[in-house]
Design a protein around this motif. Structure first.
Motif, PDB file in Angstrom:
ATOM      1  N   UNK A   1       4.347  24.070 -48.096  1.00  0.00           N
ATOM      2  CA  UNK A   1       5.247  25.024 -49.345  1.00  0.00           C
ATOM      3  C   UNK A   1       5.429  24.057 -50.509  1.00  0.00           C
ATOM      4  N   UNK A   2       5.267  24.662 -51.808  1.00  0.00           N
ATOM      5  CA  UNK A   2       5.582  23.978 -52.770  1.00  0.00           C
ATOM      6  C   UNK A   2       5.825  24.981 -54.230  1.00  0.00           C
ATOM      7  N   UNK A   3       6.688  24.560 -55.125  1.00  0.00           N
ATOM      8  CA  UNK A   3       7.106  25.469 -55.954  1.00  0.00           C
ATOM      9  C   UNK A   3       6.021  26.495 -56.754  1.00  0.00           C
TER      10      UNK A   3
ATOM     11  N   UNK B   1       3.683  11.302 -57.915  1.00  0.00           N
ATOM     12  CA  UNK B   1       4.566  10.555 -57.214  1.00  0.00           C
ATOM     13  C   UNK B   1       5.292  11.727 -56.146  1.00  0.00           C
ATOM     14  N   UNK B   2       6.315  11.148 -55.422  1.00  0.00           N
ATOM     15  CA  UNK B   2       6.819  11.780 -54.342  1.00  0.00           C
ATOM     16  C   UNK B   2       7.278  13.406 -54.796  1.00  0.00           C
ATOM     17  N   UNK B   3       7.920  13.444 -55.874  1.00  0.00           N
ATOM     18  CA  UNK B   3       8.576  14.554 -56.470  1.00  0.00           C
ATOM     19  C   UNK B   3       7.377  15.428 -56.780  1.00  0.00           C
TER      20      UNK B   3
ATOM     21  N   UNK C   1       4.965  16.530 -54.912  1.00  0.00           N
ATOM     22  CA  UNK C   1       4.475  17.340 -53.574  1.00  0.00           C
ATOM     23  C   UNK C   1       5.316  18.588 -53.520  1.00  0.00           C
ATOM     24  N   UNK C   2       6.786  18.690 -53.706  1.00  0.00           N
ATOM     25  CA  UNK C   2       7.675  19.982 -53.638  1.00  0.00           C
ATOM     26  C   UNK C   2       7.274  20.746 -54.876  1.00  0.00           C
ATOM     27  N   UNK C   3       7.037  19.965 -56.150  1.00  0.00           N
ATOM     28  CA  UNK C   3       6.672  20.477 -57.230  1.00  0.00           C
ATOM     29  C   UNK C   3       5.380  21.337 -57.384  1.00  0.00           C
TER      30      UNK C   3
ATOM     31  N   UNK D   1       6.366  11.130 -45.570  1.00  0.00           N
ATOM     32  CA  UNK D   1       6.743  12.180 -46.658  1.00  0.00           C
ATOM     33  C   UNK D   1       6.897  13.327 -45.997  1.00  0.00           C
TER      34      UNK D   1
ATOM     35  N   UNK E   1      10.607  15.608 -45.936  1.00  0.00           N
ATOM     36  CA  UNK E   1      10.644  16.801 -46.427  1.00  0.00           C
ATOM     37  C   UNK E   1      11.456  17.781 -45.740  1.00  0.00           C
ATOM     38  N   UNK E   2      10.715  17.819 -44.393  1.00  0.00           N
ATOM     39  CA  UNK E   2      11.278  18.783 -43.433  1.00  0.00           C
ATOM     40  C   UNK E   2      12.533  18.458 -43.098  1.00  0.00           C
TER      41      UNK E   2
ATOM     42  N   UNK F   1      14.773  19.678 -46.136  1.00  0.00           N
ATOM     43  CA  UNK F   1      14.941  21.118 -46.154  1.00  0.00           C
ATOM     44  C   UNK F   1      16.083  21.719 -44.758  1.00  0.00           C
TER      45      UNK F   1
END
Lengths: 346, 346
Positions: free
Chosen positions: B133-135, B214-216, B218-220, B236, B240-241, B244
């Motif tokens: 999942x991502x934004x 970059x790492x940011x 992925x969730x973005x 990674x 993230x898991x 959260x």
């Protein structure tokens, strides 16, 4: 008289304002501190007017040069000899300051620090170490991006440096150390990480080594120190930052989703404020360039005065706890063979 | 008649229950599906009694052997020839099933799948790809742990495979692709990632390549497909898991911190439920072993029937979208030199 910290007054998105205000905040906590405030006199002096006590604790070192946020490290190193960043590092080298703090260009700060200060005896590569929030208690992570390629020996050095750093940064007596891997079994991972495990175990340094840890162990806080290469560490830190930001903004959306949720928010907001404070990145601001023969702390470029004061606080702790002396002593133990080895070779 | 999916009925923490119930749920969505249900007849038959429609769509293949959750992959490969996992993969190889789904031991499933199915033409190493999942919208990530050491060529193959996988898994026409790195500038990162960037750009495949991320990111959800080595990808994903989970549990603590917060929780809980649903890991369950000459989907070992049904749904989409044909066609374009190259060599 207390210790002197050299501040790069021109580094960071909102410099020199946050640097001056941050120094004033740090001085409130530790009235014995003194500062070398290095940068453009014309921009700094008007800011000092507001801070009578700080003015008395500051020696202003003027320079009109500063390293640009997007400058290439190699160029900054060649052309930035009179920059505020470089003069702050020089002050550590000359013994005029016990540590340097800068919120400027990370690559340039690392390149200059390596060039001016050199590494500690026995250390091949300096690393970037920082404290991140976790469930149990905060965790030290390194390397966060200084070395994208790492050998087993580098990872081993990071473990020694991270352990010493954690004693000061976390205030823990005997920090536990884990090596970041894709699983906890001995056969997991690539050669460098498996060989590093053996180096740490067989070092005789008495590190409280807990073996391999996984990505989930960082937010869980399973160990005090998580050691990894700069590629993985940088990605892991940024993924965590991004995931937390995504959760926070999704939560904000949820609270705005209905009248009922908005009403509920009024009730829960004090509890949420406490939660936000616990994870406030400003409290964790200040990454150390470990492994250098001198203490250099990198503040986040976008931080405010509160964040910058925490970076100063972090530098003070590293000086007072003798982190670099500890690293040197530990590495010396490895360099000089123990009694068994001497016996074996005679 | 619809397609047949081979199910390892004995893989996963709560097998065979979740496999049977998951298949029943999947059948409700897609009544044309048929299943090879492979495992211990004595344990499966009683479970089927509850599911009349599923029973009619199932061929039960009995075997008393199963791969243990903690079995070493090499051992499972040698000794597990009659295991439910192996027979499910064999069914794909023989054409009796269009895909195999297992919630069992990941390492064993990968080792067996590689041995039985081999890689697609032009692919050196299979990878593990999944949707997270991502934004903006969900993101495909690979490799998530199959290959801890990767060359530039491997990363390039992952980009081709990830792009094809994302078309099916995300339903996106022309997925954008990024290479995970420690910064976005061309000079960042190690040699493999920089060389991979050149390989993707110069491939002539028309991949919508957006450069380093970059790492940011992925969730973005900045790009549809994030390509990285299996070491970094695995860390990674788990970071993230964990982040959260830490946020969610800290939030729970905050809601229990005071009477006022507890009261507010009653009002916001429906909005929070919607939020939890959006990030429900069961909706994202089902990782593909991309690059194999046959479709194998790995379900999370701890999932429930809903999660397992999503893994089946993911396998169905990969078959219907012809993901493997697409990968083969793309790799063939590279293998056969274009007109300019032919002219130059004649």
């Amino acid at each position: 008289m207390g210790m002197t910290i050299a501040l790069d007054a021109m580094g960071g998105d909102r410099a020199p304002g946050i640097v001056v205000d941050g120094a004033a905040l740090a001085l409130r906590e530790r009235p014995d501190l003194r500062f070398l405030l290095i940068g453009d006199r014309a921009r700094i002096e008007p800011l000092l007017v507001r801070h009578r006590r700080l003015s008395a604790a500051v020696e202003l070192v003027h320079t009109s040069e500063a390293v640009a946020a997007d400058a290439k490290p190699s160029l900054a190193l060649r052309q930035g000899r009179q920059s505020s960043m470089r003069l702050a590092i020089d002050a550590v080298k000359d013994g005029r300051a016990a540590a340097a703090v800068s919120a400027g260009n990370t690559g340039a700060l690392m390149a200059m620090s390596k060039f001016v200060l050199k590494t500690l005896p026995g250390i091949d590569r300096p690393a970037i170490a920082a404290v991140v929030p976790a469930r149990r208690r905060p965790v030290v992570m390194l390397d966060l991006g200084a070395n994208v390629d790492c050998t087993a020996q580098h990872l081993f050095e990071f473990a020694v440096m991270g352990e010493a750093y954690a004693r000061a940064a976390l205030g823990v007596d005997r920090p536990s150390v884990g090596l970041l891997n894709v699983g906890t079994e001995d056969i997991k991972g690539h050669e460098a990480v498996r060989d590093a495990a053996a180096l740490i175990r067989d070092s005789g340094l008495g590190i409280d080594y807990r073996g391999f840890v996984e990505g989930t162990d960082i937010p869980e806080g399973t160990v005090d120190v998580v050691v990894t290469d700069g590629f993985t560490g940088n990605v892991a830190l940024k993924v965590a930052e991004g995931a937390v930001r995504l959760m926070a903004s999704s939560l904000g959306d949820a609270f705005r989703a209905s009248l009922r949720a908005k009403l509920g928010y009024l009730f829960v907001s004090p509890a949420l404020r406490a939660l936000r404070q616990r994870f406030d990145p400003r409290l964790y601001n200040g990454a150390m360039f470990v492994g250098l023969a001198g203490i250099v702390v990198k503040s986040h470029g976008g931080t405010d005065a509160i964040g910058f004061s925490h970076a100063i606080g972090s530098a003070v702790r590293l000086v007072e706890e003798g982190t670099n002396d500890r690293i040197t002593a530990e590495m010396r133990k490895i360099a000089s063979p123990g009694p068994q080895l001497v016996a074996a070779s005679s």
